[in-house]
Write a protein that holds these residues in place. Structure first.
Motif, PDB file in Angstrom:
ATOM      1  N   SER A 122      24.936  17.699  50.156  1.00 17.64           N
ATOM      2  CA  SER A 122      26.310  17.357  50.523  1.00 17.64           C
ATOM      3  C   SER A 122      27.215  17.300  49.293  1.00 17.64           C
ATOM      4  O   SER A 122      28.317  17.859  49.292  1.00 17.64           O
ATOM      5  CB  SER A 122      26.324  16.018  51.258  1.00 17.64           C
ATOM      6  OG  SER A 122      27.629  15.648  51.579  1.00 17.64           O
ATOM      7  N   GLU A 123      26.758  16.644  48.248  1.00 17.10           N
ATOM      8  CA  GLU A 123      27.560  16.529  47.020  1.00 17.10           C
ATOM      9  C   GLU A 123      27.780  17.878  46.365  1.00 17.10           C
ATOM     10  O   GLU A 123      28.888  18.203  45.942  1.00 17.10           O
ATOM     11  CB  GLU A 123      26.906  15.559  46.028  1.00 17.10           C
ATOM     12  CG  GLU A 123      26.993  14.111  46.423  1.00 17.10           C
ATOM     13  CD  GLU A 123      28.415  13.585  46.524  1.00 17.10           C
ATOM     14  OE1 GLU A 123      29.270  13.956  45.683  1.00 17.10           O
ATOM     15  OE2 GLU A 123      28.669  12.807  47.460  1.00 17.10           O
ATOM     16  N   SER A 152      27.856  20.764  47.703  1.00 19.39           N
ATOM     17  CA  SER A 152      28.789  21.568  48.505  1.00 19.39           C
ATOM     18  C   SER A 152      30.238  21.294  48.127  1.00 19.39           C
ATOM     19  O   SER A 152      31.101  22.138  48.330  1.00 19.39           O
ATOM     20  CB  SER A 152      28.579  21.294  49.996  1.00 19.39           C
ATOM     21  OG  SER A 152      27.311  21.756  50.377  1.00 19.39           O
ATOM     22  N   ARG A 153      30.499  20.144  47.557  1.00 18.43           N
ATOM     23  CA  ARG A 153      31.871  19.775  47.178  1.00 18.43           C
ATOM     24  C   ARG A 153      32.337  20.406  45.870  1.00 18.43           C
ATOM     25  O   ARG A 153      33.524  20.566  45.654  1.00 18.43           O
ATOM     26  CB  ARG A 153      31.988  18.261  47.053  1.00 18.43           C
ATOM     27  CG  ARG A 153      31.736  17.532  48.326  1.00 18.43           C
ATOM     28  CD  ARG A 153      31.712  16.046  48.067  1.00 18.43           C
ATOM     29  NE  ARG A 153      30.872  15.408  49.056  1.00 18.43           N
ATOM     30  CZ  ARG A 153      31.228  14.348  49.741  1.00 18.43           C
ATOM     31  NH1 ARG A 153      32.385  13.803  49.542  1.00 18.43           N
ATOM     32  NH2 ARG A 153      30.406  13.831  50.614  1.00 18.43           N
TER      33      ARG A 153
END
Length: 155
Positions: free
Chosen positions: A105-106, A108-109
């Motif tokens: 998730s991180e 992807s940012r």
């Protein structure tokens, strides 16, 4: 064709959104219809068409109006790099306490802002890992030479 065939790409050529398009097309495989991309990425069809035309003009896609798109050889090589970048960065973050899900998730940012050169250096410093939290990690020819040298010097 592989990444090494395109030494001029830095990994910073595309916006994060265009990166999403290429990854989506790779995941679907083959020819993907514009409507499927719009729906999957939750983007207005006219925006999808505009972005696909830009990616096709840049050489990443073959776009046949009313049929769909598929990756060119450049698109395949670039997308392989995108997957490799994601997996290396995700693995790196798990070394600092993030769970696999948190790491993905991180990453992807911010992943679209990390260069190919930085990824190659991170990969080397991690000992050229073969598996990350998201799957198998492929290596460029440069990395493969380093791996072979490291292997030979160990024995």
């Amino acid at each position: 064709m592989n990444e090494q065939s395109y030494p001029e790409f830095t990994g910073l050529e595309l916006s994060p959104r265009k990166v999403d398009y290429l990854k989506f097309i790779l995941e679907k495989g083959g020819t993907v219809k514009t409507t499927e991309i719009s729906s999957g990425l939750q983007v207005d069809p006219s925006t999808t068409t505009k972005t696909l035309n830009e990616l096709a003009s840049a050489g990443y896609l073959n776009h046949v109006p009313y049929r769909g798109v598929n990756l060119t050889e450049l698109g395949k090589a670039y997308t392989q790099f995108l997957i490799r970048r994601h997996r290396i960065l995700s693995l790196l973050l798990t070394h600092y306490g993030l769970s696999s899900e948190e790491a993905c998730s991180e990453v992807s940012r911010f992943e679209a802002f990390v260069s190919r050169d930085a990824i190659n250096k991170i990969c080397s410093s991690m000992g050229h890992p073969m598996f990350g939290v998201c799957g198998k990690i492929s290596h460029e020819n440069v990395c493969m030479k380093e791996i072979a040298i490291e292997h030979l010097t160990k024995y």
